[in-house]
Design a protein around this motif. Structure first.
Motif, PDB file in Angstrom:
ATOM      1  N   SER A 161       2.804 -25.987 -53.315  1.00 29.44           N
ATOM      2  CA  SER A 161       2.902 -27.189 -52.481  1.00 29.44           C
ATOM      3  C   SER A 161       4.008 -27.026 -51.449  1.00 29.44           C
ATOM      4  O   SER A 161       3.947 -27.584 -50.367  1.00 29.44           O
ATOM      5  CB  SER A 161       3.135 -28.419 -53.348  1.00 29.44           C
ATOM      6  N   ASN A 162       5.024 -26.198 -51.757  1.00 25.14           N
ATOM      7  CA  ASN A 162       6.061 -25.927 -50.750  1.00 25.14           C
ATOM      8  C   ASN A 162       5.472 -25.248 -49.525  1.00 25.14           C
ATOM      9  O   ASN A 162       5.839 -25.561 -48.396  1.00 25.14           O
ATOM     10  CB  ASN A 162       7.154 -25.030 -51.313  1.00 25.14           C
ATOM     11  N   ALA A 163       4.589 -24.263 -49.774  1.00 29.05           N
ATOM     12  CA  ALA A 163       3.980 -23.557 -48.641  1.00 29.05           C
ATOM     13  C   ALA A 163       3.255 -24.565 -47.752  1.00 29.05           C
ATOM     14  O   ALA A 163       3.333 -24.492 -46.521  1.00 29.05           O
ATOM     15  CB  ALA A 163       3.021 -22.482 -49.145  1.00 29.05           C
ATOM     16  N   ALA A 164       2.562 -25.521 -48.381  1.00 30.98           N
ATOM     17  CA  ALA A 164       1.850 -26.543 -47.606  1.00 30.98           C
ATOM     18  C   ALA A 164       2.828 -27.408 -46.812  1.00 30.98           C
ATOM     19  O   ALA A 164       2.610 -27.706 -45.637  1.00 30.98           O
ATOM     20  CB  ALA A 164       1.007 -27.412 -48.537  1.00 30.98           C
ATOM     21  N   ILE A 165       3.932 -27.778 -47.455  1.00 25.91           N
ATOM     22  CA  ILE A 165       4.930 -28.617 -46.767  1.00 25.91           C
ATOM     23  C   ILE A 165       5.545 -27.858 -45.588  1.00 25.91           C
ATOM     24  O   ILE A 165       5.680 -28.394 -44.489  1.00 25.91           O
ATOM     25  CB  ILE A 165       6.034 -29.062 -47.764  1.00 25.91           C
ATOM     26  N   PHE A 166       5.899 -26.581 -45.822  1.00 27.40           N
ATOM     27  CA  PHE A 166       6.516 -25.793 -44.740  1.00 27.40           C
ATOM     28  C   PHE A 166       5.563 -25.691 -43.540  1.00 27.40           C
ATOM     29  O   PHE A 166       5.994 -25.684 -42.394  1.00 27.40           O
ATOM     30  CB  PHE A 166       6.883 -24.376 -45.223  1.00 27.40           C
TER      31      PHE A 166
ATOM     32  N   ARG B 234       1.603 -19.105 -39.996  1.00 25.98           N
ATOM     33  CA  ARG B 234       0.927 -17.943 -40.559  1.00 25.98           C
ATOM     34  C   ARG B 234       1.255 -16.723 -39.699  1.00 25.98           C
ATOM     35  O   ARG B 234       1.739 -16.856 -38.565  1.00 25.98           O
ATOM     36  CB  ARG B 234      -0.598 -18.170 -40.554  1.00 25.98           C
ATOM     37  N   TYR B 235       0.958 -15.538 -40.213  1.00 25.98           N
ATOM     38  CA  TYR B 235       1.073 -14.316 -39.429  1.00 25.98           C
ATOM     39  C   TYR B 235       0.167 -14.467 -38.207  1.00 25.98           C
ATOM     40  O   TYR B 235      -0.987 -14.849 -38.335  1.00 25.98           O
ATOM     41  CB  TYR B 235       0.640 -13.140 -40.309  1.00 25.98           C
ATOM     42  N   GLU B 236       0.693 -14.212 -37.020  1.00 31.40           N
ATOM     43  CA  GLU B 236      -0.067 -14.325 -35.771  1.00 31.40           C
ATOM     44  C   GLU B 236      -0.757 -15.678 -35.625  1.00 31.40           C
ATOM     45  O   GLU B 236      -1.916 -15.769 -35.218  1.00 31.40           O
ATOM     46  CB  GLU B 236      -1.064 -13.172 -35.653  1.00 31.40           C
TER      47      GLU B 236
ATOM     48  N   LEU C 158      -4.170 -25.076 -47.339  1.00 28.93           N
ATOM     49  CA  LEU C 158      -2.754 -25.415 -47.132  1.00 28.93           C
ATOM     50  C   LEU C 158      -1.897 -25.018 -48.336  1.00 28.93           C
ATOM     51  O   LEU C 158      -0.759 -24.586 -48.181  1.00 28.93           O
ATOM     52  CB  LEU C 158      -2.611 -26.920 -46.869  1.00 28.93           C
ATOM     53  N   ASN C 159      -2.472 -25.157 -49.521  1.00 27.93           N
ATOM     54  CA  ASN C 159      -1.708 -24.792 -50.717  1.00 27.93           C
ATOM     55  C   ASN C 159      -1.727 -23.284 -50.977  1.00 27.93           C
ATOM     56  O   ASN C 159      -1.004 -22.792 -51.828  1.00 27.93           O
ATOM     57  CB  ASN C 159      -2.275 -25.502 -51.944  1.00 27.93           C
ATOM     58  N   ALA C 160      -2.597 -22.588 -50.256  1.00 29.92           N
ATOM     59  CA  ALA C 160      -2.766 -21.153 -50.526  1.00 29.92           C
ATOM     60  C   ALA C 160      -2.120 -20.295 -49.435  1.00 29.92           C
ATOM     61  O   ALA C 160      -2.414 -19.101 -49.322  1.00 29.92           O
ATOM     62  CB  ALA C 160      -4.253 -20.825 -50.631  1.00 29.92           C
ATOM     63  N   LEU C 161      -1.224 -20.873 -48.653  1.00 32.46           N
ATOM     64  CA  LEU C 161      -0.710 -20.113 -47.498  1.00 32.46           C
ATOM     65  C   LEU C 161       0.146 -18.917 -47.897  1.00 32.46           C
ATOM     66  O   LEU C 161       0.234 -17.942 -47.158  1.00 32.46           O
ATOM     67  CB  LEU C 161       0.028 -21.044 -46.529  1.00 32.46           C
ATOM     68  N   ASN C 162       0.758 -18.972 -49.085  1.00 32.66           N
ATOM     69  CA  ASN C 162       1.454 -17.763 -49.563  1.00 32.66           C
ATOM     70  C   ASN C 162       0.458 -16.629 -49.750  1.00 32.66           C
ATOM     71  O   ASN C 162       0.736 -15.472 -49.454  1.00 32.66           O
ATOM     72  CB  ASN C 162       2.136 -18.017 -50.918  1.00 32.66           C
TER      73      ASN C 162
END
Ligand SMILES: [Fe+2]
Ligand SMILES: [Fe+2]
Length: 475
Positions: A307-312, A320-322, A355-359
Motif C-alpha cells: 500500500s506504500n507503493a500505491a501511496i507514493f 514508474r521506470y520511464e 497501484l498496489n503492485a508497483l514494486n
C-alpha cells in the motif's frame, strides 16, 4: 546554473552561498562526513593519489575532468540537473499540477522516508567495499573501486542536501544518523537487507556493482520522475554517475569469464576442480554468485503488494521506470497487474490492483534489464566455443521479502521441500567452500599494467590511458 562553483568550501551548482543558514548547517555536517570517510572509507587509502573523474558541470561534457587526487581531498559537492521550465507532476492524483519546488506538507513524512532510504544505501556500499583495496587484481580495478566509492559518497551528499534544505531540524537529524548507521552492525545496521551483506571478494564486488547498483539505477529512475522537483533533478544527475558503476560490474564479470574460458580451452576441460587448480573461477561458481546477488537484489524492490507503493505513486512522489514514456493514463485506477503467489504448495499467477503492485512492476523492469546483461556475458562464453550458459534464477528463488518469502523455490522455478532445499542449497548458492576458494584467488596486484591470473585485462584504459598507466600513486 549548470557550472559548478568550486571556490565555495562545498562545491555546488545550487547557489549555496545565497542561503547562509543552509550553507553553515552543511559546513557543520562536512567534517563529520570527512571523519566518517576516514573511518569507514577504503581501508589504508588516505594517502594514495588516485586518478579520479570529477564533475565540473552537469552537462555531459562536464565529466571530462580527470586527475590524480587524494581521496579525502575529493571535492564532494551538491550537483543538480538544470530546472526544466514549466515541469508538471506527471502521474498520480496531482497529475498536471506544477511540479513542487518545496515539500508539500501532506507528503513530508513519506518524502523524508524515501530520501533517507535512498541516502542510506550510499555510505552503506562504501562500508561494504572498504576492505577490497587490499586484494585488488590490478591498479585499473583499484582505481575503479575508488571512483565508485567517492561517487557513492557524493550520492550521500545529494540526499543530505535535500534533507538539510527541505526538512528542517528532522532533516538535519536524519543527516547525522546517515553517518552513524553501519553496514552489518547488529545494533545500528543500514536500513535495507542487501546493504548489510558482506562484499568479501572481487567476484562479489563485480556482481554487486552489476546487480545492486542496477537496483540503484531503477530506484533513481523512479525518483527522477518525482513531482518533488529538487529530488527529480538530483537523481537525474546521480544516474550519470551510476552508469559507470554498472559498467564496472558488467565488464568485470565479462573479464572473469573471458579468462576462465581461456583456461578451459587451454586445458580442454570443464572439470571445476581442474579449472580451480589453474587459479581461475569455474563457471558453476560464477553461476552461484550470480544466483545470490540476483535474488538478494530483487528483494530490495520490496513486497509484491504494497500500500506504500500505491501511496507514493498516487501522491506523485515516486513514479514508474520511464513513466513519461508510457502511454496510459498515469493514474492506474482500475488497472491490474499479475504477480506470483503460492497456493497448495504451487506457484500461481494472481491479478492484483496495479497501484498496489508497483514494486513488482519496477522489479520486473529491473529483471528484464539485468537479463540483457547476462546474455551479453553468454556471448563471451559462446565466442570461446564453450556450451555452458549463465542464467538468471527464477524470480521466486531465495526470496526473503514479500509473498515468495514463504516458499522454497529452485533456481529453475520448482517449489521444493525444506529437505531438498537443504540438500541442494550448496549447488544453488555460494557455499563456504566456494567463498573460501574465491578468497584464495584474491592476491593484491598493483604493478602498473599487471593483472591477477583470474581476470583478463580490460580492452581499453580509463580515459583511454595506456595499459601501463599509473592509476594510483602509492606513497
Ligand atoms: Fe549511489
Ligand atoms: Fe552506485
Amino acid at each position: 546554473m549548470s557550472a559548478i562553483n568550486y571556490t565555495d568550501k562545498i562545491p555546488n551548482n545550487v547557489n549555496l552561498s545565497e542561503d547562509k543558514t543552509l550553507q553553515r548547517a552543511l559546513e557543520h555536517w562536512q567534517p563529520n562526513y570527512t571523519n566518517w570517510w576516514k573511518d569507514m572509507g577504503p581501508e589504508g587509502s588516505n594517502d594514495y593519489d588516485v586518478y579520479l573523474r570529477t564533475a565540473v558541470s552537469v552537462d555531459p561534457q562536464g565529466w571530462a575532468n580527470f586527475g590524480h587526487v587524494k581521496m579525502p581531498d575529493y571535492r564532494w559537492g551538491i550537483f543538480m540537473n538544470q530546472r526544466e521550465e514549466g515541469r508538471t507532476v506527471n502521474f498520480g492524483e496531482h497529475k498536471g499540477e506544477a511540479a513542487w519546488q518545496d515539500v508539500p506538507g501532506e507528503h513530508r513524512a513519506n518524502l523524508r522516508r524515501i530520501i533517507v532510504t535512498q541516502g542510506d544505501t550510499e555510505p552503506a556500499s562504501v562500508e561494504q567495499q572498504r576492505h577490497l583495496g587490499l586484494t585488488a587484481p590490478s591498479q585499473y580495478d583499484l582505481r575503479n573501486l575508488f571512483q565508485i566509492n567517492v561517487e557513492e559518497g557524493r550520492h550521500l551528499w545529494a540526499m543530505v542536501y535535500l534533507l538539510h534544505k527541505h526538512f528542517g531540524r528532522d532533516g538535519r537529524e536524519e543527516a547525522e544518523a546517515l553517518l552513524e548507521r553501519r553496514s552489518g552492525d547488529e545494533d545500528n545496521p543500514r536500513i535495507l537487507g542487501a546493504f548489510n551483506e558482506k562484499t568479501p571478494d572481487w567476484l562479489a564486488f563485480f556482481m554487486f556493482t552489476y546487480f545492486t547498483d542496477r537496483d540503484g539505477k531503477f530506484q533513481l529512475c523512479a525518483l527522477a520522475e518525482s513531482g518533488f522537483d529538487p529530488l527529480a533533478r538530483t537523481t537525474k544527475f546521480m544516474l550519470t554517475e551510476e552508469a559507470h558503476h554498472m559498467f564496472v560490474g558488467e565488464s568485470g564479470i565479462s573479464r572473469v569469464i573471458a579468462r576462465t574460458c581461456e583456461v578451459m580451452n587451454q586445458l580442454k576441460t570443464d572439470d571445476p576442480a581442474r579449472i580451480r587448480a589453474a587459479g581461475v573461477v569455474d563457471l558453476p561458481t560464477l553461476q552461484r554468485y550470480l544466483n545470490f546477488h540476483f535474488s538478494v537484489t530483487i528483494d530490495l524492490f520490496g513486497a509484491d503488494e504494497s500500500s506504500n507503493a500505491a501511496i507514493f505513486y498516487n501522491s506523485g512522489l515516486k513514479g514508474r521506470y520511464e513513466e513519461t514514456k508510457r502511454d496510459d493514463d498515469h493514474r492506474l485506477h482500475g488497472r491490474s497487474y499479475t504477480v506470483l503467489g503460492v497456493r497448495d504448495g504451487k506457484l500461481i499467477e494472481r491479478d492484483v490492483p496495479m497501484l498496489n503492485a508497483l514494486n513488482e512492476v519496477l522489479r520486473d523492469d529491473y529483471i528484464r534489464d539485468s537479463i540483457a546483461g547476462v546474455n551479453r556475458w553468454n556471448k563471451v562464453i559462446e565466442k570461446a566455443g564453450i556450451p555452458t550458459r549463465l542464467v538468471a534464477p527464477h524470480k521466486a528463488f531465495n526470496r526473503k521479502i514479500g509473498t515468495l518469502a514463504g516458499v522454497k523455490v529452485s533456481p529453475d522455478g520448482r517449489v521444493v521441500s525444506e529437505g531438498e532445499w537443504a540438500q541442494q542449497a550448496s549447488q544453488w548458492l555460494p557455499s563456504e567452500e566456494d567463498r573460501a576458494f574465491v578468497s584464495s584467488l584474491m592476491g593484491r596486484v598493483v604493478e602498473p599494467g599487471k593483472y591477477a591470473n583470474w581476470i583478463a585485462p580490460p580492452p581499453i584504459g580509463i580515459n583511454k590511458q595506456a595499459p601501463d598507466f599509473e592509476y594510483i600513486r602509492f606513497s
